[in-house]
Write an enzyme that holds these catalytic residues in place. Structure first.
Site, PDB file in Angstrom:
ATOM      1  N   ARG A   1      37.947  51.432  37.201  1.00  0.00           N
ATOM      2  CA  ARG A   1      36.842  50.631  37.769  1.00  0.00           C
ATOM      3  C   ARG A   1      35.647  51.538  38.096  1.00  0.00           C
ATOM      4  O   ARG A   1      34.504  51.199  37.872  1.00  0.00           O
ATOM      5  CB  ARG A   1      37.254  49.929  39.068  1.00  0.00           C
TER       6      ARG A   1
ATOM      7  N   ASN B   1      32.443  42.503  46.869  1.00  0.00           N
ATOM      8  CA  ASN B   1      32.511  43.437  45.742  1.00  0.00           C
ATOM      9  C   ASN B   1      32.645  44.870  46.227  1.00  0.00           C
ATOM     10  O   ASN B   1      32.039  45.253  47.221  1.00  0.00           O
ATOM     11  CB  ASN B   1      31.271  43.303  44.869  1.00  0.00           C
TER      12      ASN B   1
ATOM     13  N   HIS C   1      35.488  44.245  51.393  1.00  0.00           N
ATOM     14  CA  HIS C   1      36.701  44.723  50.722  1.00  0.00           C
ATOM     15  C   HIS C   1      36.641  46.200  50.351  1.00  0.00           C
ATOM     16  O   HIS C   1      37.403  46.648  49.510  1.00  0.00           O
ATOM     17  CB  HIS C   1      36.991  43.858  49.475  1.00  0.00           C
TER      18      HIS C   1
ATOM     19  N   SER D   1      34.662  32.573  43.938  1.00  0.00           N
ATOM     20  CA  SER D   1      35.502  31.388  43.769  1.00  0.00           C
ATOM     21  C   SER D   1      35.961  30.840  45.117  1.00  0.00           C
ATOM     22  O   SER D   1      36.609  29.802  45.166  1.00  0.00           O
ATOM     23  CB  SER D   1      36.712  31.734  42.903  1.00  0.00           C
TER      24      SER D   1
HETATM   25  P1  OAD Z   1      36.543  35.494  41.412  1.00  0.00           P
HETATM   26  O1  OAD Z   1      36.815  36.097  40.085  1.00  0.00           O
HETATM   27  O2  OAD Z   1      37.653  34.830  42.115  1.00  0.00           O
HETATM   28  O3  OAD Z   1      35.378  34.406  41.274  1.00  0.00           O
HETATM   29  C1  OAD Z   1      34.214  34.698  40.562  1.00  0.00           C
HETATM   30  C2  OAD Z   1      33.250  33.531  40.698  1.00  0.00           C
HETATM   31  O4  OAD Z   1      32.059  33.903  40.030  1.00  0.00           O
HETATM   32  C3  OAD Z   1      33.743  32.217  40.067  1.00  0.00           C
HETATM   33  O5  OAD Z   1      33.486  31.139  40.951  1.00  0.00           O
HETATM   34  C4  OAD Z   1      32.902  32.109  38.797  1.00  0.00           C
HETATM   35  O6  OAD Z   1      32.622  30.758  38.433  1.00  0.00           O
HETATM   36  C5  OAD Z   1      31.644  32.817  39.219  1.00  0.00           C
HETATM   37  N1  OAD Z   1      30.868  33.396  38.107  1.00  0.00           N
HETATM   38  C6  OAD Z   1      31.281  33.833  36.901  1.00  0.00           C
HETATM   39  N2  OAD Z   1      30.255  34.319  36.179  1.00  0.00           N
HETATM   40  C7  OAD Z   1      29.149  34.164  36.968  1.00  0.00           C
HETATM   41  C8  OAD Z   1      27.768  34.488  36.805  1.00  0.00           C
HETATM   42  N3  OAD Z   1      27.298  35.060  35.693  1.00  0.00           N
HETATM   43  N4  OAD Z   1      26.936  34.194  37.829  1.00  0.00           N
HETATM   44  C9  OAD Z   1      27.394  33.617  38.974  1.00  0.00           C
HETATM   45  N5  OAD Z   1      28.680  33.314  39.170  1.00  0.00           N
HETATM   46  C10 OAD Z   1      29.541  33.571  38.184  1.00  0.00           C
HETATM   47  O7  OAD Z   1      35.858  36.643  42.316  1.00  0.00           O
HETATM   48  P2  OAD Z   1      35.684  36.704  43.885  1.00  0.00           P
HETATM   49  O8  OAD Z   1      35.491  35.358  44.477  1.00  0.00           O
HETATM   50  O9  OAD Z   1      34.655  37.743  44.165  1.00  0.00           O
HETATM   51  O10 OAD Z   1      39.604  41.184  46.285  1.00  0.00           O
HETATM   52  O11 OAD Z   1      37.089  37.267  44.318  1.00  0.00           O
HETATM   53  C11 OAD Z   1      37.351  37.538  45.663  1.00  0.00           C
HETATM   54  C12 OAD Z   1      38.308  38.689  45.805  1.00  0.00           C
HETATM   55  O12 OAD Z   1      39.467  38.459  45.003  1.00  0.00           O
HETATM   56  C13 OAD Z   1      37.798  40.021  45.288  1.00  0.00           C
HETATM   57  O13 OAD Z   1      36.956  40.678  46.216  1.00  0.00           O
HETATM   58  C14 OAD Z   1      39.040  40.791  45.029  1.00  0.00           C
HETATM   59  C15 OAD Z   1      39.852  39.695  44.352  1.00  0.00           C
HETATM   60  O14 OAD Z   1      41.213  39.782  44.444  1.00  0.00           O
HETATM   61  C16 OAD Z   1      40.415  42.242  46.379  1.00  0.00           C
HETATM   62  O15 OAD Z   1      40.776  42.892  45.406  1.00  0.00           O
HETATM   63  C17 OAD Z   1      40.850  42.544  47.781  1.00  0.00           C
END
Ligand code: OAD
Length: 239
Positions: free
Chosen positions: A58, A89, A106, A182
């Site tokens: 990463r 992030n 995180h 998400s």
């Molecule tokens: P996710 O992968 O769960 O969600 C990503 C979100 O971004 C989804 O709702 C997509 O629809 C959206 N998305 C995708 N492409 C996009 C774009 N170009 N513009 C805007 N949105 C877009 O990621 P997170 O919600 O960040 O934690 O995940 C939360 C946590 O889960 C992370 O911090 C990580 C992971 O496990 C740890 O590792 C502790």
């Protein structure tokens, strides 16, 4: 008149257009790795080498990408708002875009710490955390206190020390913006509930918003063009 306070919660989607994969979209990181193997407290006990390699990869990727127009637009909001970015992030793209107040819920990829510090036992002190930039850490790399180095990342099964600062920023906000998450991972996913009853909440995401709340306006778009729309709306409604 005081400047309006804006709390911005971001997730992997804000960095997707920079070329960093999200976690839960199709083709996302969690399709190729088991969370419990590479991002959990138990995983570190079972196989620390695998976890170090996951974060080394990463970190190397991060060296090769740049902030995109969404990170830059979020930084640009500081011209008119008192902005706190709360990010899930572990990349440093908000910093590199110029945002100045950032809460990394995180952790941070470019930082490391001894495996035996920065937990409940020392009050989550960050005194032993240090920067390694984009370099690798390997088994046998020791901190000055003699303990194995680990990534400065919050893993599943660990406390989220910055959550209180994040709650405080959301509670004080006049406007909230959520970009590219998400809303599946708590406690971050519940943060918007701390916003005031009259606080407008904008969500930028190409997918449906998984929660319903009368304060939410969904900008159904990717982060870069969604931010252009938000900036126009903010200029019209909040300044
Ligand atoms: P996710 O992968 O769960 O969600 C990503 C979100 O971004 C989804 O709702 C997509 O629809 C959206 N998305 C995708 N492409 C996009 C774009 N170009 N513009 C805007 N949105 C877009 O990621 P997170 O919600 O960040 O934690 O995940 C939360 C946590 O889960 C992370 O911090 C990580 C992971 O496990 C740890 O590792 C502790």
């Amino acid at each position: 008149m005081r400047r309006k306070r804006l709390a911005v919660l971001t997730g992997a989607g804000v960095s997707a257009e920079s070329g960093l994969g999200t976690f839960r979209d199709s083709g996302g990181l969690w399709e190729n790795y088991r969370v419990e193997d590479v991002a959990s407290a138990e995983g570190w006990i079972r196989n620390p080498g695998l976890m170090l390699e996951f974060y080394n990869t990463r970190r190397r990727q991060l060296a090769d990408v740049r902030p995109n127009a969404a990170h830059l637009a979020i930084a640009g909001l500081e011209k008119d708002f008192d902005v706190t970015v709360i990010t899930q992030n572990v990349d440093n793209l908000h910093e590199r875009a110029g945002s100045t107040r950032i809460i990394h819920l995180h952790g941070e990829l470019t930082k490391v710490r001894p495996e035996n510090c920065c937990n409940e036992s020392d009050g989550f002190s960050e005194a032993s955390v240090f920067d390694i930039g984009y370099g690798d850490i390997n088994l046998g790399d020791k901190a000055p206190n003699g303990a194995q180095l680990r990534p400065h990342i919050v893993w599943f099964g660990e406390a989220v020390p910055k959550i209180e600062a994040a709650m405080d920023a959301v509670e004080k906000a006049d406007v909230m913006l959520i970009v590219g998450t998400s809303l599946q991972v708590y406690p971050a996913a519940g943060l918007f509930r701390y916003a005031g009853i009259d606080v407008p909440i904008y969500v930028i995401d190409p997918k449906e918003v998984p929660v319903s709340d009368p304060r939410i306006t969904h900008i159904k778009d990717v982060a870069t063009s969604g931010m252009e729309k938000f900036v126009l709306m903010a200029a019209k409604n909040f300044e």
